[in-house]
Design a protein around this motif. Structure first.
Motif, PDB file in Angstrom:
ATOM      1  N   MET A   1       0.852  -1.190   0.000  1.00 56.86           N
ATOM      2  CA  MET A   1       0.000   0.000   0.000  1.00 56.86           C
ATOM      3  C   MET A   1       0.896   1.251   0.000  1.00 56.86           C
ATOM      4  O   MET A   1       1.708   1.434   0.911  1.00 56.86           O
ATOM      5  CB  MET A   1      -0.910  -0.012   1.246  1.00 56.86           C
ATOM      6  CG  MET A   1      -1.933   1.099   1.268  1.00 56.86           C
ATOM      7  SD  MET A   1      -2.987   1.067   2.743  1.00 56.86           S
ATOM      8  CE  MET A   1      -4.137  -0.217   2.335  1.00 56.86           C
ATOM      9  N   ASP A   2       0.757   2.071  -1.034  1.00 57.87           N
ATOM     10  CA  ASP A   2       1.617   3.253  -1.117  1.00 57.87           C
ATOM     11  C   ASP A   2       1.063   4.388  -0.255  1.00 57.87           C
ATOM     12  O   ASP A   2       0.039   4.244   0.423  1.00 57.87           O
ATOM     13  CB  ASP A   2       1.773   3.687  -2.582  1.00 57.87           C
ATOM     14  CG  ASP A   2       0.437   4.070  -3.179  1.00 57.87           C
ATOM     15  OD1 ASP A   2      -0.572   4.052  -2.447  1.00 57.87           O
ATOM     16  OD2 ASP A   2       0.390   4.402  -4.380  1.00 57.87           O
ATOM     17  N   GLU A   3       1.789   5.514  -0.311  1.00 60.60           N
ATOM     18  CA  GLU A   3       1.440   6.619   0.581  1.00 60.60           C
ATOM     19  C   GLU A   3       0.052   7.173   0.292  1.00 60.60           C
ATOM     20  O   GLU A   3      -0.701   7.523   1.208  1.00 60.60           O
ATOM     21  CB  GLU A   3       2.493   7.728   0.451  1.00 60.60           C
ATOM     22  CG  GLU A   3       2.346   8.812   1.488  1.00 60.60           C
ATOM     23  CD  GLU A   3       3.510   9.791   1.430  1.00 60.60           C
ATOM     24  OE1 GLU A   3       4.478   9.572   2.174  1.00 60.60           O
ATOM     25  OE2 GLU A   3       3.440  10.769   0.661  1.00 60.60           O
ATOM     26  N   THR A   4      -0.300   7.223  -1.003  1.00 61.14           N
ATOM     27  CA  THR A   4      -1.625   7.746  -1.360  1.00 61.14           C
ATOM     28  C   THR A   4      -2.733   6.867  -0.789  1.00 61.14           C
ATOM     29  O   THR A   4      -3.728   7.368  -0.247  1.00 61.14           O
ATOM     30  CB  THR A   4      -1.745   7.826  -2.892  1.00 61.14           C
ATOM     31  OG1 THR A   4      -0.680   8.635  -3.407  1.00 61.14           O
ATOM     32  CG2 THR A   4      -3.082   8.430  -3.282  1.00 61.14           C
ATOM     33  N   ASP A   5      -2.568   5.550  -0.909  1.00 56.05           N
ATOM     34  CA  ASP A   5      -3.573   4.638  -0.360  1.00 56.05           C
ATOM     35  C   ASP A   5      -3.664   4.761   1.161  1.00 56.05           C
ATOM     36  O   ASP A   5      -4.757   4.706   1.729  1.00 56.05           O
ATOM     37  CB  ASP A   5      -3.234   3.192  -0.750  1.00 56.05           C
ATOM     38  CG  ASP A   5      -3.336   2.975  -2.248  1.00 56.05           C
ATOM     39  OD1 ASP A   5      -4.090   3.735  -2.904  1.00 56.05           O
ATOM     40  OD2 ASP A   5      -2.649   2.071  -2.766  1.00 56.05           O
ATOM     41  N   LEU A   6      -2.498   4.906   1.781  1.00 57.81           N
ATOM     42  CA  LEU A   6      -2.502   5.066   3.240  1.00 57.81           C
ATOM     43  C   LEU A   6      -3.232   6.342   3.653  1.00 57.81           C
ATOM     44  O   LEU A   6      -4.003   6.349   4.627  1.00 57.81           O
ATOM     45  CB  LEU A   6      -1.064   5.099   3.762  1.00 57.81           C
ATOM     46  CG  LEU A   6      -0.279   3.788   3.668  1.00 57.81           C
ATOM     47  CD1 LEU A   6       1.185   4.020   4.002  1.00 57.81           C
ATOM     48  CD2 LEU A   6      -0.881   2.750   4.608  1.00 57.81           C
ATOM     49  N   ILE A   7      -3.005   7.392   2.883  1.00 54.41           N
ATOM     50  CA  ILE A   7      -3.671   8.665   3.210  1.00 54.41           C
ATOM     51  C   ILE A   7      -5.179   8.528   3.031  1.00 54.41           C
ATOM     52  O   ILE A   7      -5.970   8.996   3.872  1.00 54.41           O
ATOM     53  CB  ILE A   7      -3.103   9.792   2.313  1.00 54.41           C
ATOM     54  CG1 ILE A   7      -1.656  10.076   2.698  1.00 54.41           C
ATOM     55  CG2 ILE A   7      -3.938  11.055   2.439  1.00 54.41           C
ATOM     56  CD1 ILE A   7      -0.935  10.997   1.730  1.00 54.41           C
ATOM     57  N   GLN A   8      -5.589   7.868   1.951  1.00 52.38           N
ATOM     58  CA  GLN A   8      -7.028   7.698   1.726  1.00 52.38           C
ATOM     59  C   GLN A   8      -7.660   6.842   2.817  1.00 52.38           C
ATOM     60  O   GLN A   8      -8.760   7.131   3.290  1.00 52.38           O
ATOM     61  CB  GLN A   8      -7.268   7.054   0.350  1.00 52.38           C
ATOM     62  CG  GLN A   8      -6.884   7.949  -0.814  1.00 52.38           C
ATOM     63  CD  GLN A   8      -7.606   9.285  -0.794  1.00 52.38           C
ATOM     64  OE1 GLN A   8      -8.797   9.349  -0.497  1.00 52.38           O
ATOM     65  NE2 GLN A   8      -6.891  10.359  -1.092  1.00 52.38           N
ATOM     66  N   ALA A   9      -6.958   5.791   3.206  1.00 57.09           N
ATOM     67  CA  ALA A   9      -7.485   4.944   4.283  1.00 57.09           C
ATOM     68  C   ALA A   9      -7.561   5.713   5.596  1.00 57.09           C
ATOM     69  O   ALA A   9      -8.539   5.588   6.352  1.00 57.09           O
ATOM     70  CB  ALA A   9      -6.610   3.701   4.443  1.00 57.09           C
ATOM     71  N   ALA A  10      -6.526   6.525   5.851  1.00 52.58           N
ATOM     72  CA  ALA A  10      -6.540   7.334   7.076  1.00 52.58           C
ATOM     73  C   ALA A  10      -7.656   8.361   7.050  1.00 52.58           C
ATOM     74  O   ALA A  10      -8.270   8.654   8.076  1.00 52.58           O
ATOM     75  CB  ALA A  10      -5.187   8.024   7.245  1.00 52.58           C
ATOM     76  N   LYS A  11      -7.955   8.881   5.863  1.00 50.94           N
ATOM     77  CA  LYS A  11      -9.071   9.826   5.750  1.00 50.94           C
ATOM     78  C   LYS A  11     -10.389   9.165   6.109  1.00 50.94           C
ATOM     79  O   LYS A  11     -11.308   9.819   6.611  1.00 50.94           O
ATOM     80  CB  LYS A  11      -9.151  10.367   4.314  1.00 50.94           C
ATOM     81  CG  LYS A  11      -8.186  11.493   4.022  1.00 50.94           C
ATOM     82  CD  LYS A  11      -8.445  12.029   2.609  1.00 50.94           C
ATOM     83  CE  LYS A  11      -7.581  13.251   2.333  1.00 50.94           C
ATOM     84  NZ  LYS A  11      -7.837  13.798   0.991  1.00 50.94           N
ATOM     85  N   ARG A  12     -10.487   7.863   5.826  1.00 52.37           N
ATOM     86  CA  ARG A  12     -11.718   7.137   6.161  1.00 52.37           C
ATOM     87  C   ARG A  12     -11.762   6.727   7.632  1.00 52.37           C
ATOM     88  O   ARG A  12     -12.698   6.054   8.058  1.00 52.37           O
ATOM     89  CB  ARG A  12     -11.840   5.896   5.274  1.00 52.37           C
ATOM     90  CG  ARG A  12     -12.092   6.223   3.806  1.00 52.37           C
ATOM     91  CD  ARG A  12     -12.490   4.956   3.039  1.00 52.37           C
ATOM     92  NE  ARG A  12     -11.421   3.973   3.025  1.00 52.37           N
ATOM     93  CZ  ARG A  12     -10.499   3.871   2.076  1.00 52.37           C
ATOM     94  NH1 ARG A  12     -10.526   4.700   1.058  1.00 52.37           N
ATOM     95  NH2 ARG A  12      -9.560   2.943   2.146  1.00 52.37           N
ATOM     96  N   GLY A  13     -10.723   7.113   8.376  1.00 50.76           N
ATOM     97  CA  GLY A  13     -10.732   6.827   9.809  1.00 50.76           C
ATOM     98  C   GLY A  13      -9.853   5.662  10.212  1.00 50.76           C
ATOM     99  O   GLY A  13      -9.904   5.231  11.368  1.00 50.76           O
ATOM    100  N   VAL A  20       1.154   4.100   9.938  1.00 50.97           N
ATOM    101  CA  VAL A  20       2.226   3.742   9.001  1.00 50.97           C
ATOM    102  C   VAL A  20       2.906   5.011   8.485  1.00 50.97           C
ATOM    103  O   VAL A  20       4.146   5.075   8.375  1.00 50.97           O
ATOM    104  CB  VAL A  20       1.660   2.907   7.838  1.00 50.97           C
ATOM    105  CG1 VAL A  20       2.742   2.611   6.808  1.00 50.97           C
ATOM    106  CG2 VAL A  20       1.072   1.602   8.364  1.00 50.97           C
ATOM    107  N   LEU A  21       2.097   6.013   8.188  1.00 51.33           N
ATOM    108  CA  LEU A  21       2.666   7.304   7.762  1.00 51.33           C
ATOM    109  C   LEU A  21       3.473   7.941   8.896  1.00 51.33           C
ATOM    110  O   LEU A  21       4.528   8.554   8.647  1.00 51.33           O
ATOM    111  CB  LEU A  21       1.540   8.248   7.335  1.00 51.33           C
ATOM    112  CG  LEU A  21       0.717   7.820   6.108  1.00 51.33           C
ATOM    113  CD1 LEU A  21      -0.500   8.708   5.946  1.00 51.33           C
ATOM    114  CD2 LEU A  21       1.587   7.877   4.854  1.00 51.33           C
ATOM    115  N   VAL A  22       2.991   7.802  10.099  1.00 57.82           N
ATOM    116  CA  VAL A  22       3.706   8.366  11.245  1.00 57.82           C
ATOM    117  C   VAL A  22       5.087   7.738  11.361  1.00 57.82           C
ATOM    118  O   VAL A  22       6.102   8.438  11.518  1.00 57.82           O
ATOM    119  CB  VAL A  22       2.892   8.158  12.535  1.00 57.82           C
ATOM    120  CG1 VAL A  22       3.725   8.516  13.755  1.00 57.82           C
ATOM    121  CG2 VAL A  22       1.629   8.989  12.508  1.00 57.82           C
TER     122      VAL A  22
END
Lengths: 197, 355
Positions: A1-13, A20-22
């Protein structure tokens, strides 16, 4: 899962995706916070606040590069912490001591000579002291430019300052650092000679 | 080459700083390089700045003293409530909850309907059961005797005899009769209420309004009083008396029909009593069919017998309801199945949300 996917998942809560981004950016964030704050505890507090704020403001992230967006939040957290400390100046046990301890958190190669490691630590501590002596507005710009290597335009975007203001503040900061480090450079070789002897 | 002893101005320092970072325009860069070639002091300052920047940029990247990850148990709540509500797990859970409520409503409805139907049936049976003084006390406005007389008055011919027969039947059926089953007297008692009308039709004596008036004159005084009190407009049954009329007929209309036949022919108290016994033992489907057939009136009589006919239709409907009332439990069964399904959905959604 790349950074964009991680950001989108994090946006969904999804907090785990955000974590992972942290983990990927916490060294950079803490390093910037430490260079700006000049104190380990304050830097840790500012870093933690920055990540909490980033998670809560993640819906405002519009798909630009994540790292500069995060560094802007870290910078703002440092500004908030600095303002808070100016309103309520608290003298820590570290500040009471004559020597400001430098945390042994530097990423160094294991092949490094222990003597050189000590010398380098002292030099870095002296540089950090010079940075700490800078005014807050100049210190943030100097750290972002000379420590983290961001371009002027990126710094202007992170701090919300005009490009000309970034240039002038960085110039004044470097001039101060030059004066501060001039004396250190004159002292350090002598110490090195004494230690080498 | 000339060496300028002047101290660099802030503008010169800014140009030197930007020059180090490659942030000058080509024109600014050319002009600055020309000055650097001429001014040693400016070049010395540039060297100092370059060394300073090199030292600062040589600062190592620090390692975070600890992880700054967020606790999901705390910060998962930062998601807006409406986003959490529309998650698949929450939707599953919500569907289960709503389904459970709906199924409970269905079960409650089924229980209430079935209970209401069984109570009606019980009331019908109790009202139809003769020899129970409490029934008369419960129905003060529709005593059996005036109702019978009112119905008999519709028949036109042989009114006096049928009235007497009904009275005798009333007294006979209210007397203890060991041979009668509890429902049989009800059938016999219900008979006189409407059965005389079809009988009169078979006899070819469809009554008109005038006939009704005349026959009303032949009725005993107390019967007339009862008629006037209980049913002033003849074509419509009095509301208070209607349940009393309808309920016994719903219990056993064919028996009533047979009883009416015997009553019209015999007109004797003793024979009526015996007829009651025989009639109540002859409650069959054929008698129901015969009751339906004989209930078809002539046009002239139909207007007059609108009330008994409508009552018979209501009785038929009630009879159907009475037959269906036990089968309403299938509704409760569906509700129960739906409840189990909904609870399963709710539990699945709950587990997935907290997995």
């Amino acid at each position: 899962m790349d950074e964009t996917d991680l950001i989108q998942a994090a946006k969904r809560g999804d907090v785990e995706s955000f974590n992972v981004l942290v983990l990927a950016h916490q060294d950079t964030a803490y390093s910037v916070a430490y260079r700006i704050m000049g104190e380990a505890d304050a830097a840790a507090d500012a870093t933690q606040e920055a990540f909490i704020s980033a998670y809560q403001k993640l819906h405002q992230f519009r798909g630009e590069s994540f790292k500069p967006w995060l560094m802007r939040i870290v910078t703002n957290a440092c500004y908030d912490e600095l303002r808070r400390r100016q309103r309520r100046p608290a003298t820590s046990l570290d500040a009471l001591s004559d020597v400001q301890p430098m945390p042994d958190l530097e990423l160094h190669t294991p092949q490094e000579n222990p003597e050189h490691h000590v010398q380098r630590r002292e030099l870095n501590s002296a540089i950090q002291d010079c940075i700490n002596d800078l005014p807050d507005d100049q210190r943030v710009i100097a750290v972002l430019s000379d420590v983290e290597g961001y371009a002027y335009q990126e710094i202007a975007g992170m701090t919300g300052l005009p490009l000309g203001t970034v240039k002038s503040r960085l110039s004044r900061a470097r001039n101060r650092l030059r004066d501060c480090l001039r004396g250190i450079r004159e002292l350090l070789p002598t110490e090195y000679r004494l230690m080498n002897e | 080459m000339t060496v300028s002893p002047q101290i660099p101005s802030d503008r010169d320092l800014e140009l030197l700083s930007a020059y180090l970072d490659g942030e000058l325009t080509d024109r600014e860069k050319d002009k600055l390089e020309q000055r650097l070639a001429r001014e040693n002091a400016l070049r010395a300052v540039l060297d100092d700045l370059r060394e300073t920047v090199t030292l600062v940029r040589g600062l190592p990247r620090l390692k975070a003293p600890r992880n700054f990850t967020l606790d999901p148990a705390i910060y998962a709540r930062a998601v807006p409530w409406w986003k959490r509500l529309f998650s698949p797990q929450a939707a599953l859970q919500l569907t289960g909850a709503l389904g459970a409520v709906a199924s409970l409503v269905i079960i409650l409805l089924a229980v209430l309907l079935s209970r209401g139907a069984s109570e009606k049936s019980l009331m019908t049976a109790e009202q139809a059961a003769p020899g129970q003084p409490s029934q008369l006390a419960m129905q003060p406005t529709a005593t059996p005797l005036p109702s019978e007389e009112t119905a008999i008055a519709y028949s036109g011919e042989g009114l006096l005899q049928t009235t007497l027969a009904a009275q005798s039947l009333y007294y006979a059926t209210h007397a203890p009769t060991p041979t009668l089953q509890p429902t049989q007297p009800a059938a016999g008692f219900a008979g006189p209420a409407e059965a005389p009308a079809p009988l009169a039709m078979e006899a070819g004596a469809a009554p008109s309004s005038a006939d009704m008036t005349q026959t009303g004159g032949y009725a005993p005084l107390e019967a007339q009083d009862a008629l006037g009190a209980a049913a002033p407009p003849l074509p419509t049954a009095p509301p208070a008396a209607q349940p009393m009329l309808a309920a016994p007929q719903a219990a056993a209309p064919p028996a009533g029909n047979e009883f009416a036949e015997g009553q019209g022919q015999e007109g004797n108290n003793n024979e009526s009593e015996t007829q009651v016994g025989s009639v109540t033992n002859a409650v069959t489907e054929e008698a129901q069919a015969m009751a339906a057939a004989t209930a078809t009136p002539a046009p002239a009589a139909q207007a007059q017998r609108g009330t008994p006919e409508a009552a018979s239709e209501k009785e038929a409907a009630k009879e159907e309801k009475g037959e269906r009332s036990p089968s309403r439990w299938w509704l409760a069964g569906i509700g129960l199945v739906l409840l189990v399904f909904s609870v399963t959905l709710f539990v699945l959604g709950h587990r997935q949300r907290h997995a």
